[in-house]
Scaffold this active site. Sequence first.
Site, PDB file in Angstrom:
ATOM      1  N   TYR A  53       0.845  -1.192   0.000  1.00  0.00           N
ATOM      2  CA  TYR A  53       0.000   0.000   0.000  1.00  0.00           C
ATOM      3  C   TYR A  53       0.881   1.243   0.000  1.00  0.00           C
ATOM      4  O   TYR A  53       1.269   1.791   1.035  1.00  0.00           O
ATOM      5  CB  TYR A  53      -0.932   0.001   1.205  1.00  0.00           C
ATOM      6  N   HIS A 124      -1.474 -12.007   0.535  1.00  0.00           N
ATOM      7  CA  HIS A 124      -2.260 -11.003  -0.164  1.00  0.00           C
ATOM      8  C   HIS A 124      -3.032 -11.560  -1.360  1.00  0.00           C
ATOM      9  O   HIS A 124      -4.167 -11.157  -1.612  1.00  0.00           O
ATOM     10  CB  HIS A 124      -1.332  -9.862  -0.616  1.00  0.00           C
ATOM     11  N   SER A 204     -13.338  -3.550   0.286  1.00  0.00           N
ATOM     12  CA  SER A 204     -14.214  -2.714  -0.535  1.00  0.00           C
ATOM     13  C   SER A 204     -15.686  -2.984  -0.196  1.00  0.00           C
ATOM     14  O   SER A 204     -16.506  -3.211  -1.082  1.00  0.00           O
ATOM     15  CB  SER A 204     -13.956  -2.957  -2.031  1.00  0.00           C
ATOM     16  N   PRO A 205     -16.045  -2.960   1.096  1.00  0.00           N
ATOM     17  CA  PRO A 205     -17.405  -3.355   1.489  1.00  0.00           C
ATOM     18  C   PRO A 205     -18.476  -2.357   1.098  1.00  0.00           C
ATOM     19  O   PRO A 205     -19.672  -2.677   1.176  1.00  0.00           O
ATOM     20  CB  PRO A 205     -17.296  -3.469   3.014  1.00  0.00           C
ATOM     21  N   LEU A 206     -18.088  -1.152   0.686  1.00  0.00           N
ATOM     22  CA  LEU A 206     -19.066  -0.137   0.304  1.00  0.00           C
ATOM     23  C   LEU A 206     -19.248  -0.054  -1.204  1.00  0.00           C
ATOM     24  O   LEU A 206     -19.880   0.879  -1.703  1.00  0.00           O
ATOM     25  CB  LEU A 206     -18.648   1.226   0.869  1.00  0.00           C
ATOM     26  N   GLY A 207     -18.706  -1.029  -1.933  1.00  0.00           N
ATOM     27  CA  GLY A 207     -18.863  -1.041  -3.381  1.00  0.00           C
ATOM     28  C   GLY A 207     -20.326  -1.037  -3.795  1.00  0.00           C
ATOM     29  O   GLY A 207     -21.131  -1.816  -3.288  1.00  0.00           O
TER      30      GLY A 207
END
Length: 289
Positions: A53, A124, A204-207
């Site tokens: 990152y 990863h 990315s849970p708010l995709g």
Amino acid sequence: MRLRQLGRWQVGAIGLGAMPLSIENRPDEARALATIRAAVDAGVTLIDTADAYHWHAGEAGHNERLIAKALSGVPGVLVATKGGRGRPGDGSWTVDARPEHLIRACEASLRRLGTDRIGLYQLHKPDPAVPWADSVGALRTLLDDGKIAAAGLSNVTGAQVRAAHEILGTGLVSVQNRFSPAVREHASVLALCTALGLAFLPWSPLGGLSRSALDGPSDRTGILPAFAAVARARGVSPQRVGLAWLLALSPAVVPIPGASRPESIRDSAAAADLILEPGELQELPAAGG
């Protein structure tokens, strides 16, 4: 904040995905540090990072160093980092899950995080050029050597989870796959994690919960606008409803929403205490729907 089990730890039901603080268009350091500290103040006790990152070439571990600085002197936070990917600085991602690379990467992460043992170390991404058992075997070595307390996987199939579970046993505690209202193809992996007692960390849970998606006919079923309808009725953000929906899917779920502003993570953290009613859940999708 409500708690969830992750291996030997109980962590806040909402974690922080710290990637936006270090990649392209990242905030300045002051705001990044303020975002991490706001997360902790809101009850977040799981912060997810990775050695890859970063934005520019030559700054591997930028996110890990940032987190170490923000958490200096702050107890009780589980830092989950990852190894096995790289970023050459042109926006692309590489994969290297050779055992020797993973061990070197873990040792470098230990130095950057300023610890002699990483709480949760995650592979990863599977490397198609490396036998799966070899990559997972490196995690086994790191566990046996005491360099990590627990192991996790990311971007994996159910078959890979089962194979890793055979090698790692109770050392395997979590799986991190993409999962959100708009992306639900890993529902079977979520179910497997629930059955095996592994935490499932949606990245990315708010995709699908962007304003443009919610305001328009984003899909044929109208599922995404349904989150906006529940949010309006509750007087909260659609993003908060989306995270509460994830928590309602399984006790194994610990979402790790990204944030680059203190205000964003405060709103996300509040989802831990938003309990959706059965009627509201009926208006929202099933895990694999």
